[in-house]
Design an enzyme around this catalytic site. Sequence first.
Site: not given
Length: 302
Positions: A194, A196
């Site tokens: 992921t 960020f």
Amino acid sequence: MQSYPPLAQHLVDEMRARAAAEPARAVAFQGAPGAYSHQAVREVAPEGLPLPCFSFEDALAAVQDGLAALAVIPVENSLHGRVADVHFLLPESGLFVTGEHYVKVEHCLLGAPGASLAEVREAISHPQALGQCRKRLRALGVRPTSFADTAAAAAAVGGEGDPSVAAIASRLAGELYGNSLLVEGLQDADHNRTRFLLLARTPRDLGRVEGPVKTTLAFEVKNVPAALFKALGGFATNGINLTRLESHLRGGAFTAAEFLIDIEGRPQDAHVARALEELAFHSKWVRLLGSYPMVPPEVAAP
């Protein structure tokens, strides 16, 4: 659900109290303690004070209101695509993107204390996590159910004690809330990561930054034929790489779209400035959201 499960609430209260005492060190994130956003905060700001917030809006508002110096917000995942709502929250926030960070996501299936995998019939978690594990859940015959966030799901399962319900969350969350570790590596692919973004009230000073730089910006195209082609043409003719491009509609009209893009380069670079000038000519508006050091590809996806 508009609050944290009891097992998580006391940790939230403790973390919020520490952050309130030193807001200059506070780093806001969405979710309960043990969430992957919490993990990201610990990695990007090891000396910071994590500030858990119930929603993305709350995390951004904490920075806007001076309750935190920084927010760490997930924007996209290598398995399940963009994180819902963030694409329009970022331009609206008035905050600046000051950095990016990648977290390797390793999901666990966490049961109630003493539960076994054979008893599990339902898995609760954030929709992103459910999407990243959908094939494994189907193979296990486990029904997915959406929940506010991964760590809060682990806290709910740990506190309620129903052996038929498990959570998808991090190993850290399982340790915090006393869950039984039923399955490790539940994600459908090992490359699960992921991305960020770090957001602050002021832009980052890149004066001493020497490596590659990314710039994030938003714009709305005019409602004319080939609008996007014309708007992005300047990046092609000036040799600028686009590393992200996503669109969304706003205001109930299916006409001109708004776009969020990442490019390699700084607005002050001559070739980037030329491309941005052309973009502005073919757009209703352009909003620069921030420039920051680019994480090398071999680090982002080793």
